[in-house]
Design a protein around this motif. Sequence first.
Motif, short mmCIF file in Angstrom:
data_model
loop_
_atom_site.label_atom_id
_atom_site.label_comp_id
_atom_site.label_asym_id
_atom_site.label_seq_id
_atom_site.Cartn_x
_atom_site.Cartn_y
_atom_site.Cartn_z
N ILE A 52 0.87 -1.17 0.00
CA ILE A 52 0.00 0.00 0.00
C ILE A 52 0.91 1.22 0.00
O ILE A 52 1.75 1.38 0.88
CB ILE A 52 -0.91 0.01 1.23
N VAL A 53 0.75 2.07 -1.02
CA VAL A 53 1.57 3.28 -1.11
C VAL A 53 0.66 4.50 -1.07
O VAL A 53 -0.49 4.46 -1.52
CB VAL A 53 2.43 3.30 -2.40
N LYS A 54 1.15 5.59 -0.50
CA LYS A 54 0.35 6.81 -0.37
C LYS A 54 0.28 7.58 -1.67
O LYS A 54 -0.74 8.14 -2.00
CB LYS A 54 0.91 7.67 0.74
N GLY A 57 -0.14 5.18 -6.13
CA GLY A 57 -0.70 3.83 -6.01
C GLY A 57 -1.87 3.62 -6.96
O GLY A 57 -2.10 4.40 -7.88
N SER A 58 -2.61 2.58 -6.73
CA SER A 58 -3.73 2.20 -7.57
C SER A 58 -5.02 2.24 -6.77
O SER A 58 -5.03 1.94 -5.57
CB SER A 58 -3.50 0.78 -8.10
#
Length: 66
Positions: A52-54, A57-58
């Motif tokens: 999970i990226v801030k 991301g998707s």
Amino acid sequence: MTEERDSHAPQRSHVGVHFKCCNVYSHIYMNHDKSAYAGHCPKCASRIEIPIVKEGGSSDKFFTGS
């Protein structure tokens, strides 16, 4: 007869994954530290982790794993 959800039960965030290894679909859930969605294929136990990226991301809720 329909079953009602317990309104006090916590909702677990999940994404759907198509596991190509066994051609099955399953949900994987957010890990405890909320850094990734992690799970395994229900047939062969092949592991998958989606970070999970801030930023960058998707917003997709469905993925394909190998």
